[in-house]
Write a protein that holds these residues in place. Structure first.
Motif, short mmCIF file in Angstrom:
data_model
loop_
_atom_site.label_atom_id
_atom_site.label_comp_id
_atom_site.label_asym_id
_atom_site.label_seq_id
_atom_site.Cartn_x
_atom_site.Cartn_y
_atom_site.Cartn_z
N GLY A 20 1.69 1.03 4.02
CA GLY A 20 3.11 0.69 4.05
C GLY A 20 3.98 1.93 4.05
N SER A 111 9.32 -9.14 -0.42
CA SER A 111 8.29 -8.61 0.48
C SER A 111 7.99 -9.56 1.64
CB SER A 111 7.00 -8.31 -0.29
OG SER A 111 6.47 -9.50 -0.85
N GLY A 140 7.91 -4.21 3.30
CA GLY A 140 7.33 -5.45 2.80
C GLY A 140 5.92 -5.27 2.29
N LEU A 143 5.92 -3.46 -1.13
CA LEU A 143 6.25 -4.34 -2.25
C LEU A 143 5.10 -5.32 -2.53
CD1 LEU A 143 9.99 -5.09 -1.36
CD2 LEU A 143 9.11 -3.50 -3.07
N LEU A 144 4.50 -5.82 -1.44
CA LEU A 144 3.36 -6.72 -1.61
C LEU A 144 2.18 -6.00 -2.28
CD1 LEU A 144 1.93 -9.42 -1.10
CD2 LEU A 144 1.33 -8.57 1.18
#
Length: 551
Positions: A20, A111, A140, A143-144
């Protein structure tokens, strides 16, 4: 098996976090790369501005490593002095602390929305939309991954054995510093390594002093990958990451020596173990920036002494402007390829001048220089083609793809011109010299006029290539017609001299006509740079043939 599953889940969540981070950095670089670089260049007029620039760019890229490599690239090209580059890195270190602080807020529900919008945007079309989609999907996923990391580490945080191990290590902060430095170095990110540490701190798995040592280690370890990645670059590039690593090492050494009083001060701030470490991380980098900012000049001089400039032997066949790191930003890479192509054009112009000199002064040395320069043209032509071929087509918009194609076409035509000069004009000049031939004064005047017009057209083509000016493109095509007329007149005058029995014209007839033909061919390649511009503006007809039935 359950223990293996826990480890795999944690490593998978950490890998997702790193991916990410990379997606956000890549998306920002490809969307705003040229503007970011321009902004860095404009925003580094003084040390404070440079520090703020480094902070903002690092928050955007989610990586101080990316900022470091960008600043090193600027320093290597002489666009930023050493003191300013070190100021940028001080801001970058504060930027990573700010990112960690922002990511500690509970944004989990966001997310799924970011990934959903990002995927929709990615499927909507190529170009900048996809780059923006990368940013949203990357945020996203980050955060996930934090949510997954929290869930995956829950068994570990509740493990009595882990608590016992950490309890045993708690009295060895130096070991903790080294362990965290190794993790950050492998992850290429202090952000990722600190986010791995915070859940354990929140559970009280180790004491505050040991946690502070882990934060110091993460800061130190993340400074090392850029040092290794620039290890084969020139000294001006290597100084920036080295200076940053030395500043971080000095800051970590000072903080480590004061670890106990710092722990007492931080302990009074909050009862939350994770928030204590987040606050210390931010405070450490802010304090380091304030302390080191007045010293960036001496730091720059020190690293210059450690990495002095080395006089490299001249390697004319090596590209000067094809920056490998710019490939992640198509607009910047295309500009670099265009600049290298202009260098090829300058070499071709020098070859034309040498060939005219060889014919005028019977200079074998000038003829020999042509062969050497053609080897350089071939090498640079090959480098530009490979560089452009490595650009990801799906990451470019229509204008960028068109510009890359135009550069490719022009550099190929320049290479063809170099071959004509080397294999034809040079050999004709050497033949003239070996056989002691002389052109008639009138004949050589005609050749000189055609050489002069060819050189003028090459300079005009370079201007058209840079500016894309429609008026100049039309003029270049018009000059092609003038070349044909001049070649025809020179040929007719030469044949007339042969008919009149001029000895020089008879002896040099083959040479004379071949040179006229080759200069005409060269001008055809020169004019090719104008066609894409005229075609885009609708200034070209499909064919020069007159339609059937017209008289």
């Amino acid at each position: 098996m359950s223990e293996i599953s826990v480890v795999v889940n944690i490593l998978g969540a950490a890998a997702l976090l790193l991916w990410g981070l990379r997606m956000v950095g890549t998306g920002v670089t490809r969307t705003f790369g040229a503007d970011l670089r321009r902004w860095i260049n404009l925003g580094t007029g003084n040390r404070l501005k440079a520090l703020l620039t480094g902070l903002v760019v690092t928050i955007a890229l989610q990586s101080s490593t990316a900022t470091c490599l960008m600043a090193a690239s600027f320093a290597g090209r002489g666009l930023m002095d050493g003191a300013i580059a070190q100021s940028v890195m001080l801001g970058a270190n504060v930027g990573t602390s700010a990112v960690v602080t922002l990511l500690t807020f509970d944004l989990g529900p966001l997310s799924a929305l970011l990934v959903l919008v990002g995927v929709g945007l990615f499927r909507s079309g190529p170009g900048k939309r996809r780059h923006l989609a990368r940013i949203l999907i990357g945020l996203g996923l980050m955060l996930l991954s934090l949510r997954l990391l929290d869930l995956a580490s829950l068994p570990l945080r509740e493990s009595d054995r882990l608590h016992q191990v950490l309890h045993d290590l708690d009295g060895m902060p130096l070991l903790g510093l080294g362990l965290a430095a190794g993790i950050a170095m492998l992850a290429h990110s202090s952000i990722a390594s600190i986010l791995l540490i915070l859940p354990l701190a929140a559970q009280g798995a180790f004491g505050l002093t040991f946690g502070l040592a882990l934060i110091l280690g993460a800061n130190l370890g993340s400074a090392l990958p850029p040092v290794f990645e620039t290890g084969h670059d020139k000294p001006a590039v290597r100084r920036v990451p080295l200076g940053n690593a030395l500043v971080r090492l000095a800051g970590c050494a000072l903080a480590f020596a004061l670890l106990d009083p710092i722990a007492r001060g931080v302990g009074a701030l909050s009862a939350d173990g994770a928030m204590r470490l987040v606050a210390f991380h931010l405070a450490f980098n802010l304090a380091l920036a304030l302390l080191a900012l007045p010293l960036v000049g001496p730091i720059a001089r020190l690293v210059k002494r450690l990495r002095p400039d080395v006089i490299q032997p001249d390697a004319p066949g090596q590209p000067k402007y094809l920056d490998e790191r710019a490939l992640e930003t198509p607009s910047v890479a295309i500009a670099a390829a265009a600049r290298e192509t202009l260098r090829v054009a300058d070499l071709v112009e020098a070859m034309l001048l040498k060939s005219r000199e060889a014919l005028r002064a019977d200079d074998l040395g000038a003829a020999g220089e042509i062969a050497r320069m053609d080897n350089v043209v071939d090498a640079l032509h090959h480098a530009v083609k490979l560089y452009l071929a490595r650009l990801a087509n799906e990451d470019m918009d229509e204008a960028e793809r068109g510009r890359a194609s135009d550069i490719m076409t022009f550099v190929i035509n320049l290479e063809h011109i170099g071959d004509i000069i080397d294999r034809n004009l040079r050999e004709l000049a050497e033949k003239k010299i070996r056989q002691r031939l002389s052109f008639s004064p009138e004949g050589f005047d005609d050749l000189t006029a055609l050489f002069a017009l060819t050189l003028d057209n090459l300079k005009l083509a370079m201007t058209v290539f840079v500016t894309g000016d429609l008026r100049l493109a039309r003029r270049l095509i018009a000059e092609k017609a003038e070349i044909r007329a001049l070649e025809k007149r020179a040929t007719e005058a030469h044949l007339a001299r042969i008919g009149g029995g001029r000895r020089e014209s008879i002896e040099t007839s083959t040479l004379h006509l071949d040179i006229l033909r080759d200069l005409k061919r060269i001008n055809a390649h020169i004019a090719s740079v104008a066609y894409p511009i005229l075609e885009q503006r609708g200034e070209l007809v499909a064919t020069r043939l007159r339609p059937q039935g017209e008289s």
